[in-house]
Write a protein that holds these residues in place. Sequence first.
Motif, PDB file in Angstrom:
ATOM      1  N   GLN A 255       0.825  -1.224   0.000  1.00  0.00           N
ATOM      2  CA  GLN A 255       0.000   0.000   0.000  1.00  0.00           C
ATOM      3  C   GLN A 255       0.848   1.258   0.000  1.00  0.00           C
ATOM      4  N   LEU A 256       1.934   1.236   0.799  1.00  0.00           N
ATOM      5  CA  LEU A 256       2.806   2.416   0.871  1.00  0.00           C
ATOM      6  C   LEU A 256       3.492   2.670  -0.471  1.00  0.00           C
ATOM      7  N   VAL A 257       3.943   1.584  -1.106  1.00  0.00           N
ATOM      8  CA  VAL A 257       4.617   1.730  -2.411  1.00  0.00           C
ATOM      9  C   VAL A 257       3.616   2.239  -3.445  1.00  0.00           C
TER      10      VAL A 257
ATOM     11  N   GLN B 248      12.027   0.908   6.008  1.00  0.00           N
ATOM     12  CA  GLN B 248      13.169   0.275   5.312  1.00  0.00           C
ATOM     13  C   GLN B 248      12.664  -0.720   4.249  1.00  0.00           C
ATOM     14  N   ALA B 249      11.599  -1.432   4.582  1.00  0.00           N
ATOM     15  CA  ALA B 249      11.050  -2.402   3.616  1.00  0.00           C
ATOM     16  C   ALA B 249      10.484  -1.671   2.397  1.00  0.00           C
ATOM     17  N   GLN B 250       9.779  -0.576   2.654  1.00  0.00           N
ATOM     18  CA  GLN B 250       9.219   0.226   1.560  1.00  0.00           C
ATOM     19  C   GLN B 250      10.348   0.761   0.668  1.00  0.00           C
ATOM     20  N   ASP B 251      11.417   1.268   1.296  1.00  0.00           N
ATOM     21  CA  ASP B 251      12.538   1.826   0.529  1.00  0.00           C
ATOM     22  C   ASP B 251      13.205   0.750  -0.343  1.00  0.00           C
ATOM     23  N   ALA B 252      13.284  -0.477   0.187  1.00  0.00           N
ATOM     24  CA  ALA B 252      13.917  -1.557  -0.591  1.00  0.00           C
ATOM     25  C   ALA B 252      13.121  -1.818  -1.869  1.00  0.00           C
ATOM     26  N   VAL B 253      11.803  -1.839  -1.749  1.00  0.00           N
ATOM     27  CA  VAL B 253      10.958  -2.100  -2.933  1.00  0.00           C
ATOM     28  C   VAL B 253      11.099  -0.954  -3.945  1.00  0.00           C
ATOM     29  N   LEU B 254      11.043   0.273  -3.421  1.00  0.00           N
ATOM     30  CA  LEU B 254      11.141   1.432  -4.332  1.00  0.00           C
ATOM     31  C   LEU B 254      12.499   1.477  -5.018  1.00  0.00           C
ATOM     32  N   SER B 255      13.531   1.101  -4.279  1.00  0.00           N
ATOM     33  CA  SER B 255      14.865   1.120  -4.863  1.00  0.00           C
ATOM     34  C   SER B 255      14.979   0.062  -5.978  1.00  0.00           C
TER      35      SER B 255
END
Length: 226
Positions: free
Chosen positions: A24-26, A208-215
């Motif tokens: 959802q955040l992504v 951190q999990a959200q950032d990993a997906v976006l990266s």
Amino acid sequence: MNTNKIPVIAIDGPSASGKGTVAQLVARKLGFHYLDSGALYRLVALKTMQLNTDTQNPIAVAEIAIHLNVFFKDEHIYLDDTIVTNAIRTEQCGIVASQLAAYPQVRAALTERQRAFRQLPGLVTDGRDMGSVIFPDAVLKIYLTASAEVRAQRRYKQLIEKGMNANIADLLQDIQKRDERDSSRSIAPLQQGVDAKLLDTTSLTISQAQDAVLSWYNDMLARTRV
Ligand SMILES: Nc1ncnc2c1ncn2[C@@H]1O[C@H](COP(=O)(O)OP(=O)(O)OP(=O)(O)O)[C@@H](O)[C@H]1O
Ligand SMILES: Nc1ccn([C@H]2C[C@H](O)[C@@H](COP(=O)(O)O)O2)c(=O)n1
């Protein structure tokens, strides 16, 4: 338009791993649509229980799935015009959903309903077979997991915050049983595909999990632009 060109990020993983929260955040960050495919199985479970339909009868349950009158609006899920956002989150609903999800007829009944969420500018979705069966051409596939103990703690906190009764030992047992059922069924079992990236969130924060997906998504975009 050929919907196959619409980007899909598929996040699969076991119960209470945090895949829905991260998805959802992504989706919000990218301005994409969001599909919680587990909610559909939970809705079929809820309706099956409401109608007292025999959960051992795949044809009767598939009929319920075909005619499911469901509507997603903002944060809410409506079943036959009643808000069931919290009602589908009980452990009982999750367990029955997992049982019904093993029927090929039920999975087939929900396939096109899930694919219809693929709309511009893109879709982020979470479940068990998003990358393997529903959107095999997803541009990014992630297997998001965490240890069973951490997942039980997260689920406990989540249920208590919603004002529901919960017990960590029971939740851990439910999670382990559900992992076993969802990953050992013959159709669309939960497993990390060879083309899916592993994201173990046991020691990660949500951010951190959200950032990993976006990266990973940005890396993929950069590679395909070259
Ligand atoms: N990395 C994290 N650290 C701490 N808490 C987390 C993390 N990721 C998710 N959570 C929390 O764990 C709970 C379960 O997350 P969530 O509902 O997203 O899991 P899920 O995998 O979608 O579950 P299910 O598919 O079984 O419904 C939520 O309360 C969420 O806020
Ligand atoms: N794509 C999916 C999504 C869900 N299920 C089944 C298996 C789960 O145990 C159950 C509930 O899902 P949750 O809300 O916990 O993600 O529904 C599935 O088979 N395939």
